[in-house]
Design a protein around this motif. Structure first.
Motif, mmCIF file in Angstrom:
data_model
loop_
_atom_site.group_PDB
_atom_site.id
_atom_site.type_symbol
_atom_site.label_atom_id
_atom_site.label_comp_id
_atom_site.label_asym_id
_atom_site.label_seq_id
_atom_site.Cartn_x
_atom_site.Cartn_y
_atom_site.Cartn_z
ATOM 1 N N PHE A 420 49.829 -4.408 9.365
ATOM 2 C CA PHE A 420 50.057 -5.860 9.425
ATOM 3 C C PHE A 420 51.544 -6.191 9.531
ATOM 4 C CE2 PHE A 420 50.710 -10.061 7.652
ATOM 5 C CZ PHE A 420 49.770 -10.807 8.334
ATOM 6 N N PRO A 421 52.406 -5.727 8.612
ATOM 7 C CA PRO A 421 53.833 -6.057 8.773
ATOM 8 C C PRO A 421 54.445 -5.449 10.023
ATOM 9 C CG PRO A 421 53.516 -4.544 6.937
ATOM 10 C CD PRO A 421 52.161 -4.998 7.358
ATOM 11 N N PHE A 422 53.894 -4.299 10.493
ATOM 12 C CA PHE A 422 54.464 -3.693 11.702
ATOM 13 C C PHE A 422 54.155 -4.534 12.937
ATOM 14 C CE2 PHE A 422 54.010 -0.822 15.379
ATOM 15 C CZ PHE A 422 55.334 -0.453 15.493
ATOM 16 N N LEU A 423 52.910 -4.981 13.087
ATOM 17 C CA LEU A 423 52.576 -5.818 14.244
ATOM 18 C C LEU A 423 53.305 -7.158 14.168
ATOM 19 C CD1 LEU A 423 48.761 -5.197 14.824
ATOM 20 C CD2 LEU A 423 50.722 -4.138 15.935
ATOM 21 N N PHE A 424 53.506 -7.675 12.960
ATOM 22 C CA PHE A 424 54.333 -8.874 12.823
ATOM 23 C C PHE A 424 55.737 -8.614 13.349
ATOM 24 C CE2 PHE A 424 57.674 -10.939 10.373
ATOM 25 C CZ PHE A 424 57.364 -12.284 10.507
ATOM 26 N N ALA A 425 56.296 -7.467 12.980
ATOM 27 C CA ALA A 425 57.674 -7.157 13.365
ATOM 28 C C ALA A 425 57.802 -6.934 14.866
ATOM 29 C CB ALA A 425 58.157 -5.920 12.609
ATOM 30 N N VAL A 426 56.749 -6.426 15.511
ATOM 31 C CA VAL A 426 56.795 -6.249 16.971
ATOM 32 C C VAL A 426 57.008 -7.604 17.648
ATOM 33 C CG1 VAL A 426 55.417 -5.604 18.987
ATOM 34 C CG2 VAL A 426 55.422 -4.147 16.957
ATOM 35 N N TRP A 729 53.544 -8.744 23.201
ATOM 36 C CA TRP A 729 54.589 -8.874 24.223
ATOM 37 C C TRP A 729 55.024 -10.336 24.369
ATOM 38 C CZ3 TRP A 729 52.456 -9.991 29.589
ATOM 39 C CH2 TRP A 729 53.481 -10.342 30.468
ATOM 40 N N ALA A 730 54.038 -11.251 24.431
ATOM 41 C CA ALA A 730 54.358 -12.664 24.677
ATOM 42 C C ALA A 730 55.173 -13.251 23.532
ATOM 43 C CB ALA A 730 53.063 -13.445 24.878
ATOM 44 N N LEU A 731 54.774 -12.996 22.287
ATOM 45 C CA LEU A 731 55.487 -13.549 21.136
ATOM 46 C C LEU A 731 56.873 -12.926 20.992
ATOM 47 C CD1 LEU A 731 54.508 -15.657 18.969
ATOM 48 C CD2 LEU A 731 52.735 -14.821 20.495
ATOM 49 N N SER A 732 56.974 -11.634 21.287
ATOM 50 C CA SER A 732 58.280 -10.985 21.211
ATOM 51 C C SER A 732 59.237 -11.565 22.252
ATOM 52 C CB SER A 732 58.118 -9.480 21.422
ATOM 53 O OG SER A 732 59.367 -8.850 21.498
ATOM 54 N N SER A 781 54.129 -18.376 13.094
ATOM 55 C CA SER A 781 53.403 -18.075 14.327
ATOM 56 C C SER A 781 53.084 -16.586 14.423
ATOM 57 C CB SER A 781 54.227 -18.532 15.535
ATOM 58 O OG SER A 781 53.625 -18.116 16.733
ATOM 59 N N ALA A 782 54.085 -15.737 14.193
ATOM 60 C CA ALA A 782 53.859 -14.291 14.261
ATOM 61 C C ALA A 782 52.888 -13.841 13.177
ATOM 62 C CB ALA A 782 55.193 -13.554 14.132
ATOM 63 N N PHE A 783 52.964 -14.454 12.000
ATOM 64 C CA PHE A 783 52.053 -14.106 10.906
ATOM 65 C C PHE A 783 50.611 -14.402 11.301
ATOM 66 C CE2 PHE A 783 49.655 -15.068 7.099
ATOM 67 C CZ PHE A 783 50.019 -14.066 6.228
ATOM 68 N N LEU A 784 50.370 -15.577 11.871
ATOM 69 C CA LEU A 784 49.007 -15.960 12.246
ATOM 70 C C LEU A 784 48.474 -15.078 13.372
ATOM 71 C CD1 LEU A 784 49.303 -19.854 12.121
ATOM 72 C CD2 LEU A 784 48.229 -18.344 10.455
ATOM 73 N N HIS A 785 49.323 -14.714 14.325
ATOM 74 C CA HIS A 785 48.862 -13.843 15.415
ATOM 75 C C HIS A 785 48.565 -12.437 14.905
ATOM 76 C CE1 HIS A 785 49.187 -16.407 18.965
ATOM 77 N NE2 HIS A 785 50.257 -16.949 18.429
ATOM 78 N N ALA A 786 49.383 -11.928 13.979
ATOM 79 C CA ALA A 786 49.096 -10.622 13.388
ATOM 80 C C ALA A 786 47.802 -10.672 12.583
ATOM 81 C CB ALA A 786 50.264 -10.189 12.488
ATOM 82 N N LEU A 787 47.553 -11.804 11.933
ATOM 83 C CA LEU A 787 46.317 -11.985 11.177
ATOM 84 C C LEU A 787 45.111 -11.942 12.113
ATOM 85 C CD1 LEU A 787 45.762 -12.570 8.155
ATOM 86 C CD2 LEU A 787 45.565 -14.971 8.764
ATOM 87 N N ARG A 788 45.224 -12.603 13.245
ATOM 88 C CA ARG A 788 44.114 -12.615 14.202
ATOM 89 C C ARG A 788 43.851 -11.217 14.748
ATOM 90 N NH1 ARG A 788 41.679 -14.754 19.090
ATOM 91 N NH2 ARG A 788 40.776 -12.865 19.912
ATOM 92 N N LEU A 789 44.911 -10.464 15.058
ATOM 93 C CA LEU A 789 44.723 -9.105 15.582
ATOM 94 C C LEU A 789 43.991 -8.213 14.586
ATOM 95 C CD1 LEU A 789 48.161 -8.453 17.350
ATOM 96 C CD2 LEU A 789 45.954 -8.905 18.421
ATOM 97 N N HIS A 790 44.243 -8.411 13.303
ATOM 98 C CA HIS A 790 43.560 -7.586 12.300
ATOM 99 C C HIS A 790 42.131 -8.049 12.075
ATOM 100 C CE1 HIS A 790 47.534 -5.964 11.433
ATOM 101 N NE2 HIS A 790 46.931 -5.033 10.737
ATOM 102 N N TRP A 791 41.919 -9.356 11.996
ATOM 103 C CA TRP A 791 40.585 -9.859 11.708
ATOM 104 C C TRP A 791 39.620 -9.642 12.879
ATOM 105 C CZ3 TRP A 791 41.523 -15.263 9.011
ATOM 106 C CH2 TRP A 791 41.952 -15.030 7.703
#
Length: 819
Positions: A420-426, A729-732, A781-791
């Motif tokens: 989770f924190p890694f995908l957020f950081a990406v 990619w888009a958020l980064s 924004s990044a937190f919510l997108h990382a949350l969606r990727l995990h859920w």
């Protein structure tokens, strides 16, 4: 596989093993036993009286008493807060009291406080009346003196007017009559004096004018000091008024209007000597009342202070007692009415602790009969219980927000701690912004003990609860920022010089043309020379897009592998053969192959067009690849992978429903008819899942439709989920470009002016944009997108999430809201 089976169990990987237990407690030791179990907090009771209303339960009277004591304690707390005192957090020096004694004490304290409040309110009301009377005497006396001073001149002018108009009768206006001396008799001018709230003066005057049809004279003056309202204890601004009028009927109307508007009327004598005498008497009584009020307040504050020392302890005690009686209401009396029977769930590791606790309760209550504690069999699904700490709790809450894990199901929180924190950081990669987040997280962690004991707001409580999530997100953001080589969007030569240099010595535009590679690649992350070059955006887009696909395929494969371990743990070989295997084949035949092509292209530096390769893999699988061939035998491999993906779809869809139908028919074949010749004794011993009970429950069409939906969902999801990972990619890219815009178009633009004010304004705008847009909105924004990727993308490969939490009876979970 034997090696995997022999590995020790991993903490948090699966929920704790639970067992269903029954307690048979004598009445005399039940209360003590539940109090000790509440301290332990490892047993979840089941409500055996769910069919009864709260008023039909055994201990309803005790619950009512506790609720009444809670009300009194809340009353004490409100009184302490109203008096401006603070309830002491120090432990009291008094010994523990019994509930009955506490109930008596609280009743006495409440009666004393109510009596003191009533006396204080009466004294304050009397004090206010005297103070208002004093103000009215001063102000209204001034009105009367000024009116008498002008009386002689006004009388002479009025007489001339009457003599010059012979037909003028006694029906003169009230304004002319009010100024005549000696008009305070019954047939002449009268007045009413009083005091009213300042906010009502305009409406009050308008109503008087309408009621008397203008036959009155209204004079007003603001009070010198505001007056305290004895009910609300607020200071109210008031206005003194004097109304001059004529006639008994007008007097009655004015008094009624004064009563309706809440105005207080006070008699003011016309004689100045009497006014002064009354003023002296009122002042004397005011000073006496002030002394009495101060003494009463001191006595009341002393009583509240003594209550405040014990308030926290009493509230905790009452809260616990109410929880104990609420739990006792969930238990059943046995037929002899001498024992209470309770049932519930507990972790297997806690059985010894619970037994020891119950033995101690039996000893403390001097009971002759011990408490019976034994394990029972049940068909109900056990609750899910993970032992977490302050670090892992936040990640477990992220998973539980999607759904609580099924009993003994693989727990995604184990992997969420890192992924989770890694995908957020990406998506948030910038080591300057990461340092800002790190500082905020370190402040929360450093003040953990202090903030943990305070009552925080909703936002701060959420932020404090996720302090370790924020800490890891900031550390990974610094790591990804070093890979992207971005510090507030500015690249730095941290790990050495660039691998590129100017082609010629006189090269001036080194950021757009003329750069050539002259040595080995930059050792870590993106070369700083890419910044500002013509190919910066295409290069970074290609890098981040392919990296997103690699990360997505890797995480989806992890989810499918975890479904294998789940199926193996529960002994479900059908799911391994007809779900896990075809899912691995399908996903990796398409997107695993794409990931392989990306890695090969990076390693070889090939110019092959991967879009062309993947599209024509489906459209023209037998055509020659030409320049897009990356390795020998690629065309043959593509055909094999395409056929494997096509075979995997019916492999997922058809075998499992038909095998389940076959197993069901073989399981119950002959049993239905075999039962006809058996005795009644055999009927009693029939298994709960016998053919007579569940033969109709197997619905082949329902099973087949469910499997078809699952298969279609996986096939379509493999495409959509892989595309969904492109949000990395888009958020980064969005974060990087926003940061660049703020740096170049705000900070550098302002710094280009030789003006201190413009530079300071530019710096302030840059700091504001960084703090509120990049550090708050982009973080969310990044937190919510990382949350969606995990859920959605990760957990739907293996996670059912249809369990329920283990909620033990524990005093530690009680809050102020439970009062």
């Amino acid at each position: 596989m034997e090696y995997i089976d022999n590995l020790p169990p991993m903490d948090l990987m699966r929920s704790e093993k639970m067992t269903y237990v029954q307690l048979i407690m004598p009445v005399e030791s039940a209360h003590r036993a539940l109090s000790n179990l509440g301290e332990l907090g490892l047993l979840q009771f089941r409500d055996l009286n769910a069919d009864k209303s709260p008023f039909q339960r055994t201990f309803v009277n005790q619950v009512k008493r506790c609720a009444e004591m809670s009300r009194k304690l809340r009353f004490f707390k409100e009184q302490i807060h109203k008096a401006g005192l603070v309830a002491s957090a120090r432990p009291s020096m008094q010994t523990d009291v019994e509930l009955e004694d506490l109930e008596i004490q609280l009743a006495e304290h409440e009666h004393e406080l109510i009596e003191m409040n009533a006396n204080s309110e009466k004294l304050q009301q009397t004090y206010n009346e005297l103070l208002e009377f004093k103000m009215v005497l001063q102000k209204a006396g001034g009105f009367l003196v000024s009116s008498k001073g002008h009386a002689v001149a006004e009388e002479r002018e009025l007489d001339e007017n009457v003599n010059s108009h012979g037909d003028y009768t006694d029906a003169g206006s009230l304004l002319e009559q009010e100024l005549k001396p000696g008009t305070s008799n019954q047939s002449g001018l009268r007045f009413i004096s009083g005091i009213i709230c300042k906010s009502k003066v305009l409406r009050f005057e308008r109503m008087l004018f309408r009621a008397t049809r203008g036959n009155m004279f209204f004079n007003q003056s603001p009070a010198d000091d505001p007056i305290m309202d004895p009910v609300t204890a607020e200071m109210v601004e008031k206005t003194i008024f004097v109304v001059f009028f004529s006639g008994e009927q007008a007097r009655t109307k004015i008094l009624k209007i004064c009563e309706a508007f809440g105005a207080s009327c006070y008699p003011v004598p016309e004689d100045i000597t009497k006014q002064r005498q009354i003023t002296r008497e009122v002042s004397s009584r005011l000073s006496e009342l002030e002394t009495t009020l101060d003494a009463g307040i001191r006595h009341r504050n002393k009583a509240l202070t003594s209550i405040g020392f014990e308030l926290t302890k009493w509230m905790s005690m009452v809260r616990r007692e109410k929880a104990v009686f609420d739990t006792l209401n969930m238990l059943n009396f046995d037929v002899t009415k001498k024992c209470l029977v309770g049932e519930g769930w507990c972790p297997i590791f806690a059985k010894a602790q619970i037994q020891e606790t119950l033995q101690r309760a039996t000893f403390d209550s001097n009971s002759q009969v011990g408490i019976i504690f034994h394990v029972m069999d049940t068909v109900d699904s056990p609750p899910t219980y993970f032992r977490t700490n302050c670090f892992t709790n936040a990640f477990q809450e992220i998973v539980d927000a999607y759904g609580v894990a099924r009993y003994q199901e693989v727990n995604p929180a184990v992997y969420t701690v890192i992924t989770f924190p890694f995908l957020f950081a990406v998506m948030f990669g910038d080591w300057g912004h990461g340092i800002c987040l790190l500082l905020g997280a370190l402040v929360l962690v450093a003040r953990e003990s202090k903030l943990g004991s305070q009552k925080l707001g909703s936002f701060m409580e959420m932020l404090f609860g996720g302090r370790y999530v924020l800490l890891l997100m900031s550390l990974f953001s610094i790591y990804c920022g070093l890979i992207y080589n971005e510090f507030f969007s500015v690249p730095y030569h941290i790990f050495g010089g660039s691998a590129y240099k100017c082609r010629e010595a006189n090269c001036s535009d080194a950021h757009s043309a003329g750069l050539v590679k002259y040595r080995d690649a930059y050792p870590f992350g993106v070369d700083p020379s890419w910044r500002g070059s013509r190919t910066e955006l295409p290069f970074l887009n290609s890098l981040k897009m392919k990296m997103s696909i690699l990360l997505g395929v890797a995480q989806m494969n992890l989810g499918i592998i975890l479904s294998y371990f789940d199926a193996r743990f529960f002994g479900n070989s059908l799911d391994i053969r007809y779900q896990f295997v075809p899912q691995v084949i399908f996903l990796n035949s398409l997107f695993g192959y794409l990931s392989l092509l990306i890695v090969i292209k990076w390693c070889t530096g090939s110019q092959a067009d991967l879009y062309h390769v993947m599209i024509y893999m489906f459209l023209s699988p037998f055509d020659d690849l030409g320049d897009n061939q990356l390795f020998w035998g690629q065309s043959v491999l593509q055909i094999i992978l395409l056929l494997s993906a096509l075979i995997a779809v019916p492999w997922m869809l058809f075998p499992k429903p038909f095998i389940l139908k076959k197993l069901h028919s073989e399981r119950f074949q002959g049993r239905t008819y075999g039962l006809l010749g058996t005795s009644d004794e055999m009927d009693v011993e029939v298994e709960p899942d016998s053919a007579r009970q569940h033969h109709e429950e197997f619905n082949f069409s329902e099973i087949f439709v469910h499997q078809m939906i699952h298969s279609i969902e996986f096939v379509l999801g493999a495409v959509s989920n892989t595309a969904s990972y492109l949000r990395l990619w888009a958020l980064s890219l969005a974060h990087s470009e926003l940061s660049t815009v703020f740096y170049e178009k705000v900070l550098l633009l302002a710094w280009g002016y030789d003006n201190l004010i413009i530079r300071l304004v530019g710096l302030a705008v840059f700091a504001f944009a960084t703090a509120f847009i990049l550090l708050m909105m982009e973080t969310l924004s990044a937190f919510l997108h990382a949350l969606r990727l995990h859920w959605v993308e990760f957990q739907n490969k293996f996670y059912h999430g249809d369990g329920y939490k283990f909620r033990p009876f524990s005093f530690a979970t009680l809050t102020d809201d439970d009062d």
